[in-house]
Design an enzyme around this catalytic site. Structure first.
Site, PDB file in Angstrom:
ATOM      1  CB  SER A   1      80.991  68.411 -12.957  1.00  0.00           C
ATOM      2  OG  SER A   1      81.419  68.688 -14.278  1.00  0.00           O
TER       3      SER A   1
ATOM      4  CB  SER B   1      89.306  57.489 -27.155  1.00  0.00           C
ATOM      5  OG  SER B   1      89.351  57.838 -28.509  1.00  0.00           O
TER       6      SER B   1
ATOM      7  CE  LYS C   1      87.507  62.696 -26.961  1.00  0.00           C
ATOM      8  NZ  LYS C   1      87.743  62.475 -25.529  1.00  0.00           N
TER       9      LYS C   1
HETATM   10  P1  NDP Z   1      79.716  66.366 -20.603  1.00  0.00           P
HETATM   11  O1  NDP Z   1      79.754  67.687 -21.287  1.00  0.00           O
HETATM   12  O2  NDP Z   1      78.451  65.936 -19.948  1.00  0.00           O
HETATM   13  O3  NDP Z   1      80.910  66.264 -19.519  1.00  0.00           O
HETATM   14  C1  NDP Z   1      82.198  66.743 -19.791  1.00  0.00           C
HETATM   15  C2  NDP Z   1      83.021  66.785 -18.521  1.00  0.00           C
HETATM   16  O4  NDP Z   1      84.337  67.252 -18.814  1.00  0.00           O
HETATM   17  C3  NDP Z   1      82.437  67.722 -17.480  1.00  0.00           C
HETATM   18  O5  NDP Z   1      82.414  67.083 -16.226  1.00  0.00           O
HETATM   19  C4  NDP Z   1      83.404  68.899 -17.474  1.00  0.00           C
HETATM   20  O6  NDP Z   1      83.517  69.429 -16.160  1.00  0.00           O
HETATM   21  C5  NDP Z   1      84.714  68.214 -17.857  1.00  0.00           C
HETATM   22  N1  NDP Z   1      85.684  69.194 -18.360  1.00  0.00           N
HETATM   23  C6  NDP Z   1      85.650  69.904 -19.499  1.00  0.00           C
HETATM   24  N2  NDP Z   1      86.704  70.734 -19.564  1.00  0.00           N
HETATM   25  C7  NDP Z   1      87.426  70.543 -18.426  1.00  0.00           C
HETATM   26  C8  NDP Z   1      88.634  71.095 -17.890  1.00  0.00           C
HETATM   27  N3  NDP Z   1      89.341  72.053 -18.512  1.00  0.00           N
HETATM   28  N4  NDP Z   1      89.094  70.649 -16.679  1.00  0.00           N
HETATM   29  C9  NDP Z   1      88.414  69.704 -16.024  1.00  0.00           C
HETATM   30  N5  NDP Z   1      87.269  69.143 -16.473  1.00  0.00           N
HETATM   31  C10 NDP Z   1      86.783  69.567 -17.649  1.00  0.00           C
HETATM   32  O7  NDP Z   1      80.129  65.297 -21.727  1.00  0.00           O
HETATM   33  P2  NDP Z   1      80.327  63.689 -21.675  1.00  0.00           P
HETATM   34  O8  NDP Z   1      80.050  63.137 -20.351  1.00  0.00           O
HETATM   35  O9  NDP Z   1      79.584  63.164 -22.835  1.00  0.00           O
HETATM   36  O10 NDP Z   1      81.888  63.622 -22.016  1.00  0.00           O
HETATM   37  C11 NDP Z   1      82.833  62.832 -21.315  1.00  0.00           C
HETATM   38  C12 NDP Z   1      83.883  62.337 -22.284  1.00  0.00           C
HETATM   39  O11 NDP Z   1      83.269  61.447 -23.216  1.00  0.00           O
HETATM   40  C13 NDP Z   1      84.563  63.434 -23.112  1.00  0.00           C
HETATM   41  O12 NDP Z   1      85.941  63.159 -23.202  1.00  0.00           O
HETATM   42  C14 NDP Z   1      83.893  63.276 -24.490  1.00  0.00           C
HETATM   43  O13 NDP Z   1      84.707  63.759 -25.529  1.00  0.00           O
HETATM   44  C15 NDP Z   1      83.686  61.778 -24.528  1.00  0.00           C
HETATM   45  N6  NDP Z   1      82.690  61.304 -25.487  1.00  0.00           N
HETATM   46  C16 NDP Z   1      81.380  61.715 -25.410  1.00  0.00           C
HETATM   47  C17 NDP Z   1      80.448  61.252 -26.335  1.00  0.00           C
HETATM   48  C18 NDP Z   1      79.013  61.676 -26.317  1.00  0.00           C
HETATM   49  O14 NDP Z   1      78.289  61.405 -27.307  1.00  0.00           O
HETATM   50  N7  NDP Z   1      78.504  62.274 -25.261  1.00  0.00           N
HETATM   51  C19 NDP Z   1      80.851  60.325 -27.410  1.00  0.00           C
HETATM   52  C20 NDP Z   1      82.237  59.933 -27.355  1.00  0.00           C
HETATM   53  C21 NDP Z   1      83.106  60.408 -26.441  1.00  0.00           C
HETATM   54  P3  NDP Z   1      83.611  70.979 -15.786  1.00  0.00           P
HETATM   55  O15 NDP Z   1      83.070  71.762 -16.943  1.00  0.00           O
HETATM   56  O16 NDP Z   1      82.788  71.080 -14.550  1.00  0.00           O
HETATM   57  O17 NDP Z   1      85.062  71.180 -15.531  1.00  0.00           O
END
Ligand code: NDP
Length: 270
Positions: free
Chosen positions: A10, A130, A148
């Site tokens: 999302s 991760s 992580k």
């Molecule tokens: P966003 O906050 O943009 O996206 C996070 C996503 O995780 C959303 O789509 C959210 O969807 C989903 N999510 C969270 N909790 C739940 C849940 N209980 N059930 C289902 N879906 C869930 O962050 P990013 O795109 O940056 O993050 C994606 C991944 O990348 C994560 O694992 C993050 O830890 C990792 N990451 C990010 C970095 C960064 O700098 N951005 C760096 C390193 C890793 P919804 O709330 O609609 O359910």
């Protein structure tokens, strides 16, 4: 055609990755709780799927739907996650459990749900998001990094277990990526520290995170989408993809610098 399930579709990395994989002609199920945010990807061909990775029932329903519609599942991308930042003394055990539930046990739930089908097919690929934060630690990130680091070990162990069944496991380790992630982590940090002993340091660090994630210093999530695409399409994917702002230099410095010097650097950087 490859049938793909990606969580966290999302927003941010998952959103861009789902769009890119669907454009390549794969059958992509984009999953998240805020399913309405995935609707826009319908034009790109992504099938929105409502999913809460912390619910056994929700995971079972989502995987059953894919199996009943496609009869198979080829790739699982475990990407959902958030950063529960805050001092160890401040973060409640209930919140710590929630952080583990989303970032680690959510991955386990989905993995357990798809493996019977992948084993039967004698093929499959599991790609876990991760972080560079699975190999180095930032200020006030105890619980996030704990999940992580755990996910790194979990993925490596899983790769050995499933290798005899034609299934492969890759780990994506993004650096700083311009998504909502930084703001959500900063909010958790500021909220957890309110009125406590760490407030002054936490406020400053949260402000720094907001500034960094609001700037163009961070990498575009499309860079990670390109990397995910490589992990999906390669005939032999790599076990680790370390990519994005700061990822390679910071993991390198974490390996070579004395620990206290790295700690000092991280506290100053935030
Ligand atoms: P966003 O906050 O943009 O996206 C996070 C996503 O995780 C959303 O789509 C959210 O969807 C989903 N999510 C969270 N909790 C739940 C849940 N209980 N059930 C289902 N879906 C869930 O962050 P990013 O795109 O940056 O993050 C994606 C991944 O990348 C994560 O694992 C993050 O830890 C990792 N990451 C990010 C970095 C960064 O700098 N951005 C760096 C390193 C890793 P919804 O709330 O609609 O359910």
């Amino acid at each position: 055609m490859t049938v793909i399930l990606i969580t966290g579709a999302s927003s941010g990395i998952g959103y861009q990755t789902a769009a890119q994989l669907a454009k390549q002609g794969h059958i992509v199920y984009g999953a998240a709780r805020r399913v309405e945010k995935i609707a826009a990807l319908g034009n790109a061909g992504v099938k929105p799927l409502k999913l809460d990775v912390t619910s056994d029932a929700s995971v079972q329903t989502a995987v059953s739907q894919i199996i009943s519609e496609q009869g198979r599942i080829d790739v699982l991308i475990n990407n959902a996650g958030y950063g529960s930042y805050g001092a160890v003394e401040d973060v409640s055990i209930t919140e710590a459990q929630k952080q583990l539930d989303v970032n680690l046990l959510g991955v386990a739930r989905l993995t357990q749900a798809v493996l019977p089908y992948m084993r039967k097919q004698h093929s499959g690929r599991i790609i876990n998001t991760s972080s560079m934060g699975g190999r180095m630690t930032t200020y006030f990130g105890a619980w996030y990094h704990a999940t992580k680091y755990a996910l790194e070990a979990f993925s490596d162990a899983l790769r050995m277990e499933v290798s005899n069944f034609g299934i492969d496991v890759s780990i994506i380790e993004p650096g700083g990526i311009k998504t909502d992630w930084g703001f959500i982590a900063a909010d958790h940090l500021a909220e957890s520290a309110k009125g406590g002993a760490y407030e002054q340091y936490a406020e400053k660090t949260a402000a720094g995170m907001r500034k960094q994630y609001g700037s163009n210093l961070m990498s575009n999530p499309k860079i990670i989408a390109n990397t995910m695409s490589k992990a999906v399409n390669a005939s032999r994917p790599r076990t680790r993809y370390l990519i994005g702002m700061g990822a390679k230099p910071l993991v390198f410095l974490h390996t070579v610098l004395p620990t206290r010097m790295f700690d000092w650097m991280m506290m100053r950087a935030s």
